[in-house]
Design a protein around this motif. Structure first.
Motif, PDB file in Angstrom:
ATOM      1  N   GLU A   1     -10.958 -46.693  30.803  1.00  0.00           N
ATOM      2  CA  GLU A   1     -11.764 -47.216  29.569  1.00  0.00           C
ATOM      3  C   GLU A   1     -12.803 -46.201  29.198  1.00  0.00           C
ATOM      4  N   HIS A   2     -13.381 -45.563  30.105  1.00  0.00           N
ATOM      5  CA  HIS A   2     -14.328 -44.660  29.862  1.00  0.00           C
ATOM      6  C   HIS A   2     -13.681 -43.384  28.701  1.00  0.00           C
ATOM      7  N   ILE A   3     -12.701 -43.071  29.113  1.00  0.00           N
ATOM      8  CA  ILE A   3     -11.910 -42.039  28.321  1.00  0.00           C
ATOM      9  C   ILE A   3     -11.642 -42.215  26.866  1.00  0.00           C
ATOM     10  N   ALA A   4     -11.233 -43.731  26.857  1.00  0.00           N
ATOM     11  CA  ALA A   4     -10.610 -44.424  25.437  1.00  0.00           C
ATOM     12  C   ALA A   4     -12.162 -44.486  24.666  1.00  0.00           C
ATOM     13  N   ALA A   5     -13.182 -45.039  25.284  1.00  0.00           N
ATOM     14  CA  ALA A   5     -14.150 -45.283  24.433  1.00  0.00           C
ATOM     15  C   ALA A   5     -14.990 -43.913  24.115  1.00  0.00           C
ATOM     16  N   SER A   6     -14.899 -42.959  25.087  1.00  0.00           N
ATOM     17  CA  SER A   6     -15.591 -41.821  24.626  1.00  0.00           C
ATOM     18  C   SER A   6     -14.836 -40.888  23.971  1.00  0.00           C
ATOM     19  N   ARG A   7     -13.276 -40.872  23.997  1.00  0.00           N
ATOM     20  CA  ARG A   7     -12.405 -40.084  23.356  1.00  0.00           C
ATOM     21  C   ARG A   7     -12.595 -38.720  23.861  1.00  0.00           C
ATOM     22  N   SER A   8     -12.842 -38.556  25.221  1.00  0.00           N
ATOM     23  CA  SER A   8     -13.134 -37.260  25.841  1.00  0.00           C
ATOM     24  C   SER A   8     -12.512 -37.339  27.209  1.00  0.00           C
ATOM     25  N   VAL A   9     -12.020 -36.306  27.723  1.00  0.00           N
ATOM     26  CA  VAL A   9     -11.569 -36.346  29.389  1.00  0.00           C
ATOM     27  C   VAL A   9     -12.347 -35.271  29.818  1.00  0.00           C
ATOM     28  N   ARG A  10     -13.225 -35.590  30.727  1.00  0.00           N
ATOM     29  CA  ARG A  10     -13.977 -34.536  31.606  1.00  0.00           C
ATOM     30  C   ARG A  10     -13.026 -33.777  32.708  1.00  0.00           C
ATOM     31  N   ILE A  11     -12.773 -32.522  32.393  1.00  0.00           N
ATOM     32  CA  ILE A  11     -12.103 -31.880  33.191  1.00  0.00           C
ATOM     33  C   ILE A  11     -12.485 -30.698  34.007  1.00  0.00           C
ATOM     34  N   GLY A  12     -12.435 -30.360  35.106  1.00  0.00           N
ATOM     35  CA  GLY A  12     -13.111 -29.525  36.038  1.00  0.00           C
ATOM     36  C   GLY A  12     -11.927 -28.407  36.125  1.00  0.00           C
ATOM     37  N   LEU A  13     -12.553 -27.146  35.728  1.00  0.00           N
ATOM     38  CA  LEU A  13     -11.625 -25.870  35.976  1.00  0.00           C
ATOM     39  C   LEU A  13     -12.400 -24.981  36.767  1.00  0.00           C
ATOM     40  N   VAL A  14     -11.532 -24.194  37.611  1.00  0.00           N
ATOM     41  CA  VAL A  14     -11.996 -23.223  38.232  1.00  0.00           C
ATOM     42  C   VAL A  14     -11.827 -22.005  37.863  1.00  0.00           C
TER      43      VAL A  14
ATOM     44  N   SER B   1       0.282 -32.585  26.810  1.00  0.00           N
ATOM     45  CA  SER B   1       0.850 -33.825  27.260  1.00  0.00           C
ATOM     46  C   SER B   1      -0.193 -34.788  27.237  1.00  0.00           C
ATOM     47  N   LEU B   2      -1.204 -34.643  28.015  1.00  0.00           N
ATOM     48  CA  LEU B   2      -2.433 -35.566  28.337  1.00  0.00           C
ATOM     49  C   LEU B   2      -2.883 -35.852  27.124  1.00  0.00           C
ATOM     50  N   THR B   3      -3.269 -34.993  26.175  1.00  0.00           N
ATOM     51  CA  THR B   3      -3.905 -35.163  25.101  1.00  0.00           C
ATOM     52  C   THR B   3      -3.332 -36.112  24.166  1.00  0.00           C
ATOM     53  N   ALA B   4      -1.934 -35.847  23.998  1.00  0.00           N
ATOM     54  CA  ALA B   4      -1.220 -36.714  23.448  1.00  0.00           C
ATOM     55  C   ALA B   4      -0.980 -38.216  23.969  1.00  0.00           C
ATOM     56  N   ALA B   5      -1.017 -38.389  25.184  1.00  0.00           N
ATOM     57  CA  ALA B   5      -1.106 -39.540  25.860  1.00  0.00           C
ATOM     58  C   ALA B   5      -2.364 -40.490  25.727  1.00  0.00           C
TER      59      ALA B   5
ATOM     60  N   ASN C   1      -5.926 -46.433  39.608  1.00  0.00           N
ATOM     61  CA  ASN C   1      -4.501 -46.191  39.469  1.00  0.00           C
ATOM     62  C   ASN C   1      -3.868 -46.309  37.951  1.00  0.00           C
ATOM     63  N   ARG C   2      -4.576 -46.967  36.876  1.00  0.00           N
ATOM     64  CA  ARG C   2      -4.066 -46.807  35.606  1.00  0.00           C
ATOM     65  C   ARG C   2      -4.111 -45.238  35.294  1.00  0.00           C
ATOM     66  N   TRP C   3      -5.435 -44.679  35.377  1.00  0.00           N
ATOM     67  CA  TRP C   3      -5.489 -43.282  35.313  1.00  0.00           C
ATOM     68  C   TRP C   3      -4.584 -42.353  35.766  1.00  0.00           C
ATOM     69  N   ILE C   4      -4.577 -42.699  37.129  1.00  0.00           N
ATOM     70  CA  ILE C   4      -3.410 -41.863  38.097  1.00  0.00           C
ATOM     71  C   ILE C   4      -1.970 -42.067  37.383  1.00  0.00           C
ATOM     72  N   MET C   5      -1.605 -43.134  36.914  1.00  0.00           N
ATOM     73  CA  MET C   5      -0.231 -43.072  36.290  1.00  0.00           C
ATOM     74  C   MET C   5      -0.045 -42.485  35.177  1.00  0.00           C
ATOM     75  N   THR C   6      -1.294 -42.395  34.179  1.00  0.00           N
ATOM     76  CA  THR C   6      -1.266 -41.576  32.968  1.00  0.00           C
ATOM     77  C   THR C   6      -1.195 -40.431  33.094  1.00  0.00           C
ATOM     78  N   VAL C   7      -1.948 -39.547  34.370  1.00  0.00           N
ATOM     79  CA  VAL C   7      -1.863 -38.264  34.662  1.00  0.00           C
ATOM     80  C   VAL C   7      -0.571 -37.905  35.032  1.00  0.00           C
TER      81      VAL C   7
ATOM     82  N   LYS D   1       2.402 -39.221  34.799  1.00  0.00           N
ATOM     83  CA  LYS D   1       3.282 -39.057  33.542  1.00  0.00           C
ATOM     84  C   LYS D   1       3.191 -37.842  32.826  1.00  0.00           C
ATOM     85  N   ALA D   2       1.778 -37.498  32.294  1.00  0.00           N
ATOM     86  CA  ALA D   2       1.691 -36.335  31.596  1.00  0.00           C
ATOM     87  C   ALA D   2       2.116 -35.097  32.308  1.00  0.00           C
ATOM     88  N   SER D   3       1.913 -35.124  33.867  1.00  0.00           N
ATOM     89  CA  SER D   3       2.439 -34.053  34.811  1.00  0.00           C
ATOM     90  C   SER D   3       3.778 -33.983  34.520  1.00  0.00           C
ATOM     91  N   ARG D   4       4.515 -35.107  34.574  1.00  0.00           N
ATOM     92  CA  ARG D   4       5.936 -35.108  34.677  1.00  0.00           C
ATOM     93  C   ARG D   4       6.449 -34.474  33.484  1.00  0.00           C
TER      94      ARG D   4
END
Length: 150
Positions: free
Chosen positions: A28-41, A58-62, A130-136, A138-141
């Motif tokens: 819900e947060h991602i849908a409302a903010s239209r952003s995904v907060r991603i940590g990169l090393v 793939s994740l951006t498209a989903a 769980n909903r977010w995990i399923m989305t990620v 699916k994008a991973s596969r």
């Protein structure tokens, strides 16, 4: 009797419409903010660069959300993920790491080496979302197999 059963079945199925759920509302947060907060090393393994790019596409498209990147050490980023300050961390993760039980690694996006020298690069999410995990996942596969459906 039959009408009562059908009514009960419809009511039960309506209650399942929101499954799977994200208790902390990541999707819900991602849908409302239209952003995904991603940590990169910073300076993480180059072997995963192409896989990371395919995954992010793939994740951006989903999600139709833009990635917002935060850099830091793996430990720091995973702590931020646990606190809900990040939605996802992209990092190599040792299968023997104690973090494996504290977070949810998605399917490997890339790997190299064999045996004890094997390194796998994952999209890592908070446990229980769980909903977010399923989305990620699916994008991973889909990014692991560029011809797969997104």
């Amino acid at each position: 009797m039959k009408a009562a059963f059908v009514s009960l079945l419809v009511a039960l199925l309506a209650g399942c419409a929101d499954l799977p759920r994200d208790p902390d509302r990541t999707s819900e947060h991602i849908a409302a903010s239209r952003s995904v907060r991603i940590g990169l090393v910073p300076g993480d393994t180059r072997f995963a660069a192409a896989a990371r790019t395919r995954f992010l596409k793939s994740l951006t498209a989903a999600t139709t959300a833009r990635p917002v990147f935060v850099s830091g050490s793996t430990e720091t980023l995973l702590q931020q993920l646990e606190r809900g300050e990040l939605d996802l961390v992209l990092t190599p993760l040792d299968p023997d790491s104690p973090w494996v039980t504290r977070v949810t690694p998605g399917p490997p996006l890339a790997d190299k080496g064999t045996g004890e020298r094997r390194v796998q690069y994952h999209a890592v999410m908070r446990n229980g979302e769980n909903r977010w995990i399923m989305t990620v996942e699916k994008a991973s596969r889909a990014s692991a197999d560029p011809g797969a459906d997104t």
